[in-house]
Design a protein around this motif. Structure first.
Motif, PDB file in Angstrom:
ATOM      1  N   ASP A 128       4.671 -18.612  17.721  1.00  0.00           N
ATOM      2  CA  ASP A 128       5.842 -19.389  18.136  1.00  0.00           C
ATOM      3  C   ASP A 128       6.297 -19.061  19.550  1.00  0.00           C
ATOM      4  O   ASP A 128       7.230 -19.680  20.054  1.00  0.00           O
ATOM      5  N   HIS A 129       5.674 -18.052  20.174  1.00  0.00           N
ATOM      6  CA  HIS A 129       6.146 -17.685  21.517  1.00  0.00           C
ATOM      7  C   HIS A 129       5.836 -18.818  22.495  1.00  0.00           C
ATOM      8  O   HIS A 129       4.734 -19.373  22.471  1.00  0.00           O
ATOM      9  N   PRO A 130       6.812 -19.166  23.350  1.00  0.00           N
ATOM     10  CA  PRO A 130       6.595 -20.323  24.234  1.00  0.00           C
ATOM     11  C   PRO A 130       5.548 -20.099  25.319  1.00  0.00           C
ATOM     12  O   PRO A 130       5.041 -21.059  25.905  1.00  0.00           O
ATOM     13  N   ASP A 191       7.367  -4.546  30.103  1.00  0.00           N
ATOM     14  CA  ASP A 191       7.442  -5.271  28.831  1.00  0.00           C
ATOM     15  C   ASP A 191       8.753  -4.950  28.131  1.00  0.00           C
ATOM     16  O   ASP A 191       9.248  -3.818  28.215  1.00  0.00           O
ATOM     17  N   ILE A 192       9.294  -5.955  27.468  1.00  0.00           N
ATOM     18  CA  ILE A 192      10.419  -5.738  26.551  1.00  0.00           C
ATOM     19  C   ILE A 192      10.176  -6.665  25.361  1.00  0.00           C
ATOM     20  O   ILE A 192       9.906  -7.857  25.536  1.00  0.00           O
ATOM     21  N   ALA A 193      10.192  -6.104  24.168  1.00  0.00           N
ATOM     22  CA  ALA A 193       9.894  -6.909  22.976  1.00  0.00           C
ATOM     23  C   ALA A 193      10.527  -6.267  21.751  1.00  0.00           C
ATOM     24  O   ALA A 193      10.628  -5.036  21.666  1.00  0.00           O
ATOM     25  N   VAL A 194      10.955  -7.123  20.838  1.00  0.00           N
ATOM     26  CA  VAL A 194      11.510  -6.675  19.553  1.00  0.00           C
ATOM     27  C   VAL A 194      10.821  -7.517  18.478  1.00  0.00           C
ATOM     28  O   VAL A 194      10.687  -8.746  18.632  1.00  0.00           O
ATOM     29  N   ALA A 195      10.380  -6.881  17.400  1.00  0.00           N
ATOM     30  CA  ALA A 195       9.708  -7.613  16.309  1.00  0.00           C
ATOM     31  C   ALA A 195      10.644  -8.689  15.768  1.00  0.00           C
ATOM     32  O   ALA A 195      11.849  -8.454  15.642  1.00  0.00           O
ATOM     33  N   ASN A 201      19.939  -8.940  16.655  1.00  0.00           N
ATOM     34  CA  ASN A 201      20.914  -7.908  16.251  1.00  0.00           C
ATOM     35  C   ASN A 201      21.412  -7.081  17.429  1.00  0.00           C
ATOM     36  O   ASN A 201      22.010  -6.025  17.231  1.00  0.00           O
ATOM     37  N   GLY A 202      21.111  -7.525  18.637  1.00  0.00           N
ATOM     38  CA  GLY A 202      21.568  -6.776  19.810  1.00  0.00           C
ATOM     39  C   GLY A 202      20.605  -5.696  20.267  1.00  0.00           C
ATOM     40  O   GLY A 202      20.915  -4.949  21.203  1.00  0.00           O
ATOM     41  N   LEU A 203      19.420  -5.599  19.633  1.00  0.00           N
ATOM     42  CA  LEU A 203      18.483  -4.527  20.011  1.00  0.00           C
ATOM     43  C   LEU A 203      17.865  -4.790  21.388  1.00  0.00           C
ATOM     44  O   LEU A 203      17.683  -3.869  22.185  1.00  0.00           O
ATOM     45  N   GLY A 204      17.556  -6.056  21.666  1.00  0.00           N
ATOM     46  CA  GLY A 204      17.006  -6.402  22.977  1.00  0.00           C
ATOM     47  C   GLY A 204      17.994  -6.058  24.083  1.00  0.00           C
ATOM     48  O   GLY A 204      17.618  -5.477  25.109  1.00  0.00           O
ATOM     49  N   ARG A 205      19.257  -6.384  23.853  1.00  0.00           N
ATOM     50  CA  ARG A 205      20.273  -6.074  24.871  1.00  0.00           C
ATOM     51  C   ARG A 205      20.410  -4.558  25.037  1.00  0.00           C
ATOM     52  O   ARG A 205      20.571  -4.059  26.153  1.00  0.00           O
ATOM     53  N   ALA A 206      20.322  -3.821  23.940  1.00  0.00           N
ATOM     54  CA  ALA A 206      20.428  -2.349  24.017  1.00  0.00           C
ATOM     55  C   ALA A 206      19.254  -1.768  24.815  1.00  0.00           C
ATOM     56  O   ALA A 206      19.430  -0.869  25.641  1.00  0.00           O
ATOM     57  N   ARG A 230      10.739 -21.318  30.329  1.00  0.00           N
ATOM     58  CA  ARG A 230      10.802 -21.683  28.913  1.00  0.00           C
ATOM     59  C   ARG A 230      10.970 -20.480  27.993  1.00  0.00           C
ATOM     60  O   ARG A 230      11.083 -20.639  26.789  1.00  0.00           O
ATOM     61  N   ASN A 231      10.945 -19.239  28.540  1.00  0.00           N
ATOM     62  CA  ASN A 231      11.165 -18.094  27.655  1.00  0.00           C
ATOM     63  C   ASN A 231      12.672 -17.896  27.481  1.00  0.00           C
ATOM     64  O   ASN A 231      13.379 -17.630  28.459  1.00  0.00           O
ATOM     65  N   PRO A 232      13.180 -18.010  26.239  1.00  0.00           N
ATOM     66  CA  PRO A 232      14.635 -17.872  26.039  1.00  0.00           C
ATOM     67  C   PRO A 232      15.155 -16.481  26.393  1.00  0.00           C
ATOM     68  O   PRO A 232      16.359 -16.295  26.507  1.00  0.00           O
TER      69      PRO A 232
HETATM   70  C1  LIG Z   1      13.618 -11.028  24.340  1.00  0.00           C
HETATM   71  C2  LIG Z   1      13.808 -10.186  23.075  1.00  0.00           C
HETATM   72  C3  LIG Z   1      13.313  -8.752  23.377  1.00  0.00           C
HETATM   73  C4  LIG Z   1      15.277 -10.148  22.699  1.00  0.00           C
HETATM   74  O1  LIG Z   1      15.403  -9.279  21.592  1.00  0.00           O
HETATM   75  P1  LIG Z   1      16.633  -9.408  20.569  1.00  0.00           P
HETATM   76  O2  LIG Z   1      16.725  -8.107  19.844  1.00  0.00           O
HETATM   77  O3  LIG Z   1      16.519 -10.628  19.757  1.00  0.00           O
HETATM   78  O4  LIG Z   1      17.851  -9.567  21.604  1.00  0.00           O
HETATM   79  P2  LIG Z   1      19.398  -9.532  21.270  1.00  0.00           P
HETATM   80  O5  LIG Z   1      19.654  -9.652  19.788  1.00  0.00           O
HETATM   81  O6  LIG Z   1      19.971  -8.343  21.960  1.00  0.00           O
HETATM   82  O7  LIG Z   1      19.888 -10.883  21.955  1.00  0.00           O
HETATM   83  C5  LIG Z   1      20.245 -10.879  23.301  1.00  0.00           C
HETATM   84  C6  LIG Z   1      20.160 -12.286  23.893  1.00  0.00           C
HETATM   85  O8  LIG Z   1      18.815 -12.681  24.029  1.00  0.00           O
HETATM   86  C7  LIG Z   1      18.767 -14.122  24.136  1.00  0.00           C
HETATM   87  N1  LIG Z   1      17.527 -14.482  23.434  1.00  0.00           N
HETATM   88  C8  LIG Z   1      16.409 -13.755  23.571  1.00  0.00           C
HETATM   89  N2  LIG Z   1      15.412 -14.304  22.871  1.00  0.00           N
HETATM   90  C9  LIG Z   1      15.897 -15.394  22.273  1.00  0.00           C
HETATM   91  C10 LIG Z   1      15.327 -16.389  21.420  1.00  0.00           C
HETATM   92  N3  LIG Z   1      14.041 -16.357  21.031  1.00  0.00           N
HETATM   93  N4  LIG Z   1      16.093 -17.367  20.999  1.00  0.00           N
HETATM   94  C11 LIG Z   1      17.390 -17.418  21.364  1.00  0.00           C
HETATM   95  N5  LIG Z   1      17.970 -16.501  22.176  1.00  0.00           N
HETATM   96  C12 LIG Z   1      17.243 -15.513  22.626  1.00  0.00           C
HETATM   97  C13 LIG Z   1      20.056 -14.630  23.582  1.00  0.00           C
HETATM   98  O9  LIG Z   1      20.730 -15.213  24.695  1.00  0.00           O
HETATM   99  C14 LIG Z   1      20.811 -13.388  23.108  1.00  0.00           C
HETATM  100  O10 LIG Z   1      22.131 -13.445  23.481  1.00  0.00           O
HETATM  101  P3  LIG Z   1      23.269 -13.975  22.460  1.00  0.00           P
HETATM  102  O11 LIG Z   1      23.250 -13.014  21.307  1.00  0.00           O
HETATM  103  O12 LIG Z   1      24.491 -13.898  23.281  1.00  0.00           O
HETATM  104  O13 LIG Z   1      22.869 -15.344  22.064  1.00  0.00           O
HETATM  105  C15 LIG Z   1      13.021 -10.794  21.880  1.00  0.00           C
HETATM  106  O14 LIG Z   1      13.464 -12.148  21.712  1.00  0.00           O
HETATM  107  C16 LIG Z   1      11.529 -10.778  22.039  1.00  0.00           C
HETATM  108  O15 LIG Z   1      10.877  -9.801  21.707  1.00  0.00           O
HETATM  109  N6  LIG Z   1      10.918 -11.870  22.543  1.00  0.00           N
HETATM  110  C17 LIG Z   1       9.467 -11.967  22.624  1.00  0.00           C
HETATM  111  C18 LIG Z   1       8.898 -11.083  23.716  1.00  0.00           C
HETATM  112  C19 LIG Z   1       9.336 -11.585  25.092  1.00  0.00           C
HETATM  113  O16 LIG Z   1       9.205 -12.758  25.420  1.00  0.00           O
HETATM  114  N7  LIG Z   1       9.835 -10.648  25.929  1.00  0.00           N
HETATM  115  C20 LIG Z   1      10.327 -10.956  27.257  1.00  0.00           C
HETATM  116  C21 LIG Z   1       9.217 -11.018  28.255  1.00  0.00           C
HETATM  117  S1  LIG Z   1       9.825 -11.480  29.865  1.00  0.00           S
END
Ligand SMILES: CC(C)(COP(=O)(O)OP(=O)(O)OC[C@H]1O[C@@H](n2cnc3c(N)ncnc32)[C@H](O)[C@@H]1OP(=O)(O)O)[C@@H](O)C(=O)NCCC(=O)NCCS
Length: 263
Positions: A128-130, A191-195, A201-206, A230-232
């Protein structure tokens, strides 16, 4: 010679018109078997249509990356598709968010690479990753960074794993710095990634906050990263105070019979 070494910078090349006029400079490198003409910059006075036509002929079969949107437009106007567009972001580390409180049972742990993290990244960059899928070569690249500092060692103060209540790694942020590929001196998020099961749950922001604070702790004054359109995840970076530094447009120049060696 339509392509030659830059006379003043041996890392750069020049793309010439047939009459020997230099049209553009660029840096050639190999990205996992793909030939890339990076940072293609038309020279002052060069017509973009002429640069585009010459590149199609003399860099056939190569991926062309350029910060010049006009050149990308000229290639697209000539019938090629934009392969991808990337935004380079920077954070000046002046104002940093406070470390957020993690959900109960979750902790940030020492950076490193393990099988759970490999599974977490494989799922995070899943179907599903864009933008792309996690490849087995990516695991090898991660191990090379941690085990051999190849191509850059981790910036440990800015990197971390996130570990769940079950004691398993469910995501990470991996930083390096200062990195050799930027003009400015800065740390870089490799790299930054969360399963997926742990997302939202705020783990990405942390993890991102940890990277920002740890980069400043290491004495660097800028943190950068590159994100594909296109990456959210882009919203996460914008909300944390990252600003656009540059755009990079990629176009795949089709191979010709000459460039593939076929008749
Ligand atoms: C990016 C990523 C690490 C965020 O992890 P997470 O734990 O879901 O992040 P959080 O819960 O802290 O959310 C923080 C913000 O991320 C944004 N976001 C990140 N990914 C998103 C998604 N797939 N869909 C919607 N919002 C997303 C939202 O704006 C969210 O803010 P909000 O809570 O105010 O809406 C995770 O989506 C991920 O692993 N993505 C795939 C790997 C990737 O593309 N990494 C970035 C490479 S540049």
């Amino acid at each position: 010679m339509p392509v030659r070494q830059h006379p003043e910078d041996r890392l750069d090349s020049l793309l010439d018109a047939d009459d020997g006029t230099a049209l553009a400079r660029f840096c050639m490198y190999d990205d996992d078997g793909e030939s890339v003409a990076a940072d293609v910059q038309p020279l002052p006075g060069a017509a973009l249509t002429a640069v585009a036509a010459q590149a199609r002929r003399d860099l056939a079969g190569v991926r062309l990356d350029t910060p010049d949107e006009g050149l990308a437009d000229a290639l697209v106007a000539g019938g090629l598709a934009l392969h991808q567009a990337t935004t380079e972001l920077r954070h000046d580390l002046a104002e940093l968010p406070a470390p957020p409180v993690l959900p109960a049972g979750w902790t940030l742990a020492e950076p490193g690479w393990d099988a759970d993290l490999a599974r977490a990244c494989d799922a995070a960059y899943g179907p599903d990753h864009p933008n792309w899928r996690w490849q087995s070569g990516d695991n090898e690249q991660m191990r090379a960074i941690f085990d051999a500092g190849d191509p850059v060692p981790p910036l440990r103060s800015a990197s971390a794993r996130v570990v769940g209540p079950d004691g398993r790694s469910a995501g990470h942020v991996l930083c390096a710095g200062p990195v050799p590929w930027t003009d400015d001196v800065c740390g870089w998020i490799l790299d930054i990634a969360v399963a997926p099961h742990a997302q939202g749950n705020g783990l990405g922001r942390a993890l991102l906050t940890h990277a920002l604070r740890g980069t400043r702790e290491a004495g660097l004054s800028t943190l950068g990263l590159s994100v594909l359109d296109r990456n959210p995840a882009r919203r996460l970076y914008d909300n944390a105070g990252f600003r656009t530094h540059a755009r990079v447009f990629s176009v795949l120049l089709p191979p010709t019979a000459d460039s593939t060696g076929t008749q």
